[in-house]
Design a protein around this motif. Structure first.
Motif, mmCIF file in Angstrom:
data_model
loop_
_atom_site.group_PDB
_atom_site.id
_atom_site.type_symbol
_atom_site.label_atom_id
_atom_site.label_comp_id
_atom_site.label_asym_id
_atom_site.label_seq_id
_atom_site.Cartn_x
_atom_site.Cartn_y
_atom_site.Cartn_z
ATOM 1 N N HIS A 28 0.815 -1.218 0.000
ATOM 2 C CA HIS A 28 0.000 0.000 0.000
ATOM 3 C C HIS A 28 0.850 1.269 0.000
ATOM 4 O O HIS A 28 0.540 2.251 -0.698
ATOM 5 C CB HIS A 28 -0.937 -0.007 1.214
ATOM 6 N N LYS A 226 -13.107 -13.042 -1.022
ATOM 7 C CA LYS A 226 -12.167 -11.976 -0.670
ATOM 8 C C LYS A 226 -12.666 -11.328 0.619
ATOM 9 O O LYS A 226 -13.801 -10.842 0.672
ATOM 10 C CB LYS A 226 -12.085 -10.937 -1.790
ATOM 11 N N CYS A 230 -8.990 -7.426 2.435
ATOM 12 C CA CYS A 230 -8.446 -7.424 1.069
ATOM 13 C C CYS A 230 -9.284 -6.553 0.140
ATOM 14 O O CYS A 230 -8.758 -5.933 -0.783
ATOM 15 C CB CYS A 230 -8.362 -8.854 0.541
ATOM 16 N N ILE A 231 -10.612 -6.512 0.381
ATOM 17 C CA ILE A 231 -11.468 -5.628 -0.417
ATOM 18 C C ILE A 231 -11.057 -4.170 -0.205
ATOM 19 O O ILE A 231 -10.908 -3.401 -1.150
ATOM 20 C CB ILE A 231 -12.939 -5.822 -0.038
ATOM 21 N N LYS A 232 -10.842 -3.812 1.056
ATOM 22 C CA LYS A 232 -10.444 -2.445 1.381
ATOM 23 C C LYS A 232 -9.078 -2.121 0.784
ATOM 24 O O LYS A 232 -8.848 -1.027 0.274
ATOM 25 C CB LYS A 232 -10.407 -2.281 2.914
ATOM 26 N N ARG A 233 -8.159 -3.095 0.834
ATOM 27 C CA ARG A 233 -6.808 -2.864 0.325
ATOM 28 C C ARG A 233 -6.773 -2.699 -1.190
ATOM 29 O O ARG A 233 -5.900 -2.012 -1.735
ATOM 30 C CB ARG A 233 -5.905 -4.032 0.725
ATOM 31 N N SER A 234 -7.730 -3.313 -1.896
ATOM 32 C CA SER A 234 -7.730 -3.268 -3.353
ATOM 33 C C SER A 234 -8.379 -2.007 -3.908
ATOM 34 O O SER A 234 -8.299 -1.733 -5.093
ATOM 35 C CB SER A 234 -8.452 -4.493 -3.915
ATOM 36 N N ARG A 235 -9.035 -1.248 -3.023
ATOM 37 C CA ARG A 235 -9.666 -0.018 -3.481
ATOM 38 C C ARG A 235 -8.602 1.052 -3.754
ATOM 39 O O ARG A 235 -7.622 1.158 -3.048
ATOM 40 C CB ARG A 235 -10.640 0.504 -2.427
ATOM 41 N N PRO A 236 -8.802 1.877 -4.791
ATOM 42 C CA PRO A 236 -7.811 2.928 -5.132
ATOM 43 C C PRO A 236 -7.761 4.001 -4.078
ATOM 44 O O PRO A 236 -8.698 4.212 -3.343
ATOM 45 C CB PRO A 236 -8.331 3.460 -6.482
#
Length: 236
Positions: A28, A226, A230-236
């Motif tokens: 991140h 997921k 991981c959902i939060k981490r994949s957000r821009p």
């Protein structure tokens, strides 16, 4: 003070915090991390802290240091390597450091406690696996079995269909020994064979179904789960 940690749970918590900080630096926060590792500066180290923060700084001046030191001079190879390869190299050295700190703190643990500590650590993907997005081989229940209700059936060696509850009873003791140290990634509760769990196919964390609002019936329709982290981490 880190050296004052005494129990398996305390040491694992310290390990988990340091690991999370390093993973954040190499994923991140990777652009910030890359910029701080200037090859023109002195020998720099990547530290993960128990509070899940990270730091790029000079090594400790005290000799011997309070805890083992991470790899020295990670900045020197930055511009001489492909960026992805360099990050992978830092990840490997970070994994070595995390293990050395954990077992330094656990030097006074007995044999069974050391085994339990390693089991807890080994249930998590290491930094290298996360950074390179390489999925470790699961030796816990597979994603398929983890995502399905225990209401299924199993055929015995004599061809008779056994109810799932019977199968659970026969394997309960072995399963509890193998997975008893697994903790829910949401609430931190320990594994229990009589509760529904689901494993994240990205980070390999395991969760109570109730903690992530996934029922056995809903899990049947999920091809790849997921977790919220991981959902939060994949957000821009």
């Amino acid at each position: 003070m880190a050296s004052g940690l005494r129990t398996v749970e305390d040491i694992f918590k310290d390990y988990s915090g340091r690991r999370s900080g390093i993973i954040r630096a190499l994923t991140h926060d990777v652009d910030d991390f890359y910029g701080l590792c200037d090859p023109d500066k002195d020998n720099l180290c990547l530290y993960g802290h128990p509070d899940e923060n990270w730091e790029v700084t000079l090594p400790a001046e005290e000799v011997p240091p309070e805890i083992p030191e991470p790899a020295l001079g990670i900045n020197f190879a930055r511009d001489g390597m492909n960026r992805k390869d360099w990050l992978s190299l830092v990840a490997v050295h970070s994994d070595c450091w995390l293990l050395s700190v954990a077992f330094y703190l656990g030097a006074r643990l007995n044999r069974n406690e050391r085994k339990r500590l390693f089991s807890l650590i080994n249930d998590l993907p290491n930094v290298f696996e996360v950074v390179t997005e390489r999925k470790p081989v699961k030796d816990k229940p597979s994603a398929d079995s983890g995502n399905k209700s225990r209401g299924s059936t199993k055929r015995s060696s004599d061809g008779q269909v056994k109810p799932a509850q019977k199968v659970v009873e026969e394997s309960y003791e072995e399963e509890e020994d193998e997975h008893g140290d697994t903790q829910c990634g949401s609430c931190g509760g320990n594994y229990s064979g009589d509760e529904f769990w689901i494993g994240c196919d990205i980070c390999e964390r395991w969760y109570h179904g109730k903690c992530v609002k996934i029922t056995p019936a809903k899990a049947e329709s999920i091809k790849q789960y997921k977790c919220p982290y991981c959902i939060k981490r994949s957000r821009p």
